[in-house]
Design a protein around this motif. Structure first.
Motif, PDB file in Angstrom:
ATOM      1  N   ARG A  83       1.046  -1.386   0.103  1.00 50.02           N
ATOM      2  CA  ARG A  83       0.033   0.000  -0.012  1.00 50.02           C
ATOM      3  C   ARG A  83       0.789   1.242   0.145  1.00 50.02           C
ATOM      4  O   ARG A  83       1.858   1.297   0.456  1.00 50.02           O
ATOM      5  CB  ARG A  83      -0.867   0.075   1.390  1.00 50.02           C
ATOM      6  CG  ARG A  83      -1.894  -1.080   1.247  1.00 50.02           C
ATOM      7  CD  ARG A  83      -3.149  -0.957   0.472  1.00 50.02           C
ATOM      8  NE  ARG A  83      -4.068  -1.710   0.496  1.00 50.02           N
ATOM      9  CZ  ARG A  83      -5.299  -2.029   0.001  1.00 50.02           C
ATOM     10  NH1 ARG A  83      -5.662  -0.840  -0.482  1.00 50.02           N
ATOM     11  NH2 ARG A  83      -6.125  -3.065  -0.008  1.00 50.02           N
ATOM     12  N   LEU A  92      -2.298   7.975   5.747  1.00 48.82           N
ATOM     13  CA  LEU A  92      -3.573   7.219   5.663  1.00 48.82           C
ATOM     14  C   LEU A  92      -4.490   7.942   7.004  1.00 48.82           C
ATOM     15  O   LEU A  92      -4.080   8.113   7.949  1.00 48.82           O
ATOM     16  CB  LEU A  92      -3.283   5.775   5.955  1.00 48.82           C
ATOM     17  CG  LEU A  92      -4.552   4.860   6.142  1.00 48.82           C
ATOM     18  CD1 LEU A  92      -5.003   4.564   4.732  1.00 48.82           C
ATOM     19  CD2 LEU A  92      -3.974   3.499   6.667  1.00 48.82           C
ATOM     20  N   ARG A  96      -6.048   0.808   8.585  1.00 48.11           N
ATOM     21  CA  ARG A  96      -5.182   0.030   7.650  1.00 48.11           C
ATOM     22  C   ARG A  96      -5.979  -1.109   7.090  1.00 48.11           C
ATOM     23  O   ARG A  96      -6.810  -1.631   7.663  1.00 48.11           O
ATOM     24  CB  ARG A  96      -3.992  -0.403   8.316  1.00 48.11           C
ATOM     25  CG  ARG A  96      -3.010   0.558   8.691  1.00 48.11           C
ATOM     26  CD  ARG A  96      -1.665   0.244   9.476  1.00 48.11           C
ATOM     27  NE  ARG A  96      -0.626   1.011   9.864  1.00 48.11           N
ATOM     28  CZ  ARG A  96       0.273   1.506   8.954  1.00 48.11           C
ATOM     29  NH1 ARG A  96       0.288   0.917   7.840  1.00 48.11           N
ATOM     30  NH2 ARG A  96       1.073   2.438   8.993  1.00 48.11           N
ATOM     31  N   THR A 145      -5.175   5.145   0.905  1.00 43.38           N
ATOM     32  CA  THR A 145      -5.076   3.577   0.689  1.00 43.38           C
ATOM     33  C   THR A 145      -4.675   2.839  -0.587  1.00 43.38           C
ATOM     34  O   THR A 145      -4.313   1.949  -0.774  1.00 43.38           O
ATOM     35  CB  THR A 145      -6.137   3.044   1.081  1.00 43.38           C
ATOM     36  OG1 THR A 145      -6.320   1.506   1.506  1.00 43.38           O
ATOM     37  CG2 THR A 145      -7.506   3.105   0.243  1.00 43.38           C
TER      38      THR A 145
END
Length: 183
Positions: A83, A92, A96, A145
């Motif tokens: 990612r 982010l 996660r 993401t």
């Protein structure tokens, strides 16, 4: 190519975390976008005067959705891209995920639905679904993401799946008449 992809991804993600209203909208689009598209497809089944041709496209959209996600699982056997937040390209702003980045399942699912409508000649509906798919894809990059190319890969997978369904699932066959006549 990776530097360009990372730069575009980082630029889109740069805005995340600076405007709580936009963050909330993007989180909502990312979270509810695909389920709402599926609901929009399913709801059309019971629209008055939903003729067999429309129902054929609705079944094709569902098949495209499922086949596209299946193709993604095959791709993930060979491509295991981390990612962008793990590669320190993005920050982010949601929880996660544990799977790999390429291709985006959200993009595949939403573009498969849009592509099904487009390849079956329902362009007005298809363009609305396409606009929603683009917004969903943008939200995934914005949130940090996915890379931009993950969205493009998902779109390609979605269109491929819709094309395969268009070739294999023919209108007015015995199977089609059976399925479109349900309920």
């Amino acid at each position: 190519m990776y530097q360009f992809d990372a730069a575009i991804t980082a630029w889109i993600n740069t805005w995340a975390g600076h405007a709580s209203t936009i963050d909330s909208v993007m989180i909502g689009v990312s979270t509810a976008g695909v389920p709402l598209l599926v609901l929009a497809v399913v709801a059309q089944w019971w629209v008055p005067r939903a003729d067999p041709a429309i129902r054929h496209v609705l079944i094709a959209a569902g098949l495209s959705f499922l086949i596209g996600l299946g193709i993604n699982q095959l791709i993930l056997l060979f491509v295991q891209r981390v990612r962008p937040y793990e590669a320190h390209v993005t920050h982010l702003i949601i929880d996660r995920t544990v799977d790999f980045s390429f291709p985006s399942d959200h993009a595949t699912a939403s573009f498969a639905i849009a592509a099904a409508f487009l390849v079956h000649g329902l362009s007005r509906r298809g363009f609305w679904f396409l606009a929603a798919a683009l917004l969903i894809g943008l939200s995934r990059v914005y949130l940090g993401t996915h890379y931009a190319s993950d969205i493009l890969g998902g779109a390609a997978t979605g269109f491929l799946a819709a094309g395969l369904v268009r070739l294999a699932y023919r209108e007015n066959t015995r199977l089609d008449r059976l399925v479109t006549g349900i309920l």
